[in-house]
Design a protein around this motif. Structure first.
Motif, short mmCIF file in Angstrom:
data_model
loop_
_atom_site.label_atom_id
_atom_site.label_comp_id
_atom_site.label_asym_id
_atom_site.label_seq_id
_atom_site.Cartn_x
_atom_site.Cartn_y
_atom_site.Cartn_z
N ILE A 104 -48.72 -2.45 -51.06
CA ILE A 104 -47.32 -2.79 -50.80
C ILE A 104 -46.65 -1.70 -49.97
N TYR A 105 -46.93 -0.45 -50.33
CA TYR A 105 -46.33 0.67 -49.60
C TYR A 105 -46.83 0.70 -48.15
N ARG A 106 -48.14 0.52 -47.96
CA ARG A 106 -48.70 0.56 -46.62
C ARG A 106 -48.15 -0.59 -45.77
N THR A 107 -47.93 -1.74 -46.39
CA THR A 107 -47.37 -2.88 -45.65
C THR A 107 -45.96 -2.57 -45.18
N ALA A 108 -45.14 -2.04 -46.07
CA ALA A 108 -43.78 -1.66 -45.67
C ALA A 108 -43.81 -0.57 -44.60
N GLN A 109 -44.71 0.35 -44.72
CA GLN A 109 -44.82 1.42 -43.74
C GLN A 109 -45.20 0.88 -42.36
N GLU A 110 -46.20 -0.01 -42.32
CA GLU A 110 -46.61 -0.60 -41.05
C GLU A 110 -45.51 -1.47 -40.46
N GLY A 111 -44.82 -2.23 -41.32
CA GLY A 111 -43.74 -3.09 -40.83
C GLY A 111 -42.60 -2.29 -40.24
#
Length: 372
Positions: A284-291
């Motif tokens: 979840i954190y990596r997804t928000a970071q990439e987004g």
């Protein structure tokens, strides 16, 4: 503490110089005054005793007092008293030694020539006894201060070494964590993809190659775990290798991105935040970071909305942004970030959605099961 070679050499030179001065003083007294044979022997004893002044300073002082009383050698008593003050600074004994030198110098048991002579002798005796005491104490204090400074310097060097070791241990732990969180994940994906290829391959050659790739990936993971164990600093808890980012870190991530973002968090009544697995939280954190990174690169000036919904069996993150306020500067991109997120979601049994929104912006959504 063992003395260094230069310090021993300096000490020997000082002893030789003092012994020479005392001998010259005794020879001068013997040759200028008519002294008895007994007085000459006392002077020789006083000068000779200085050879062992550092070993037995009290006995040496006692040996020089008779020559001081008869006046055949004065300087040996001065040197002996200085040695006592330097090496044996016990107050009571030092005061007694100074009183003894004062008494033998003045010779009050003899009848003085006059009262004025007795007063002058007392003044000279006080100076004669006080000067070597003060000088000896000064030299000893200087030596103690030098030793303290050396000890402080050694402690400071030791402290710097400890700080360097601590920094190195922290860097080793950080490197181990990165290898564990990033490299092992990528190698795991390779192993998963090789396993899938092994099942779906239509010819034997492809199946064999996929099997070799999967075997090499597994071996690489084993070697990576061993390397991580070596890099991890001693005393670091095993939890230090766990992912260090999760759902609780999303507000800090949004704040650091510099993008105006609204965070909306909702959860079902039966949802429990503490039961969300660490791997899911990291995804979840990596997804928000990439987004957020993509918004900053491709939609400058846009605002974003981050919606997090925690259900009883799954968790969903949706990041949507408005249309860019200005044209974006062209940056090289091969979409590896979104590809990695999709593979991460599939590995965890979830799904990833990307697409344009109705207002001209972009939407990124990931949903992952809580039981992985």
């Amino acid at each position: 503490m063992t003395k260094s070679i230069p310090a021993v050499r300096t000490s020997l030179l000082l002893d030789a110089a003092l012994l020479t001065l005392a001998a010259v003083d005794a020879v001068f007294e013997v040759t200028t005054d008519e002294l008895a044979y007994r007085d000459i022997i006392l002077a020789v004893i006083a000068v000779s005793a200085l050879c062992v002044r550092r070993r037995t300073p009290y006995l040496v002082l006692l040996a020089t007092l008779p020559s001081l009383e008869v006046g055949s050698a004065v300087l040996p008593s001065l040197i002996a008293l200085y040695t006592v003050a330097e090496l044996r600074p016990a107050r009571v004994r030092l005061v007694l030694c100074a009183i003894a030198v004062f008494a033998f110098y003045t010779g009050y048991w003899h009848t003085p020539e006059s009262k004025a002579s007795a007063v002058l002798d007392a003044i000279y005796a006080m100076m004669f006894a006080g000067a070597p005491v003060l000088l000896g104490l000064l030299v000893r204090t200087r030596g103690d201060l030098a030793a303290k400074l050396t000890e402080i310097a050694q402690a400071r060097r030791h402290e710097q070494e400890l700080l360097i070791d601590k920094a190195l241990a922290r860097e080793r732990a950080d490197l181990a964590r990165e290898m564990h969180d990033v490299v092992s994940h990528q190698v795991s994906l390779i192993a998963v993809q090789a396993g899938a290829l092994q099942v779906t391959a239509k010819d034997e050659a492809s199946t064999h190659k996929a099997q070799v790739i999967r075997m090499l990936s597994v071996q690489t993971l084993d070697e990576l775990r061993s390397m991580v164990a070596v890099l991890r600093a001693s005393g670091t808890s095993p939890t230090a290798l766990a992912p260090q980012c999760g759902i609780k870190d999303l507000p800090a991530l949004v704040a650091a991105s510099g993008i105006t973002t609204t965070i909306e968090t909702t959860s079902d009544d039966s949802a429990d935040m503490s039961k969300v697995p660490a791997a899911v939280q990291r995804a979840i954190y990596r997804t928000a970071q990439e987004g957020l990174t993509n918004v900053a690169k491709h939609a400058p000036g846009a605002t974003a909305t981050l919606q997090l919904h925690i259900k009883a069996r799954s968790v969903r993150l949706t990041l949507s942004n408005s249309a860019p306020a200005r044209a974006a500067h062209p940056l090289p991109s091969n979409h590896n970030g979104l590809l990695g997120l999709r593979e991460r979601a599939e590995l965890l049994g979830g799904s990833l959605y990307t697409g344009n929104s109705v207002d001209g912006g972009f939407q990124l959504s990931i949903e992952l099961p809580l039981h992985v």
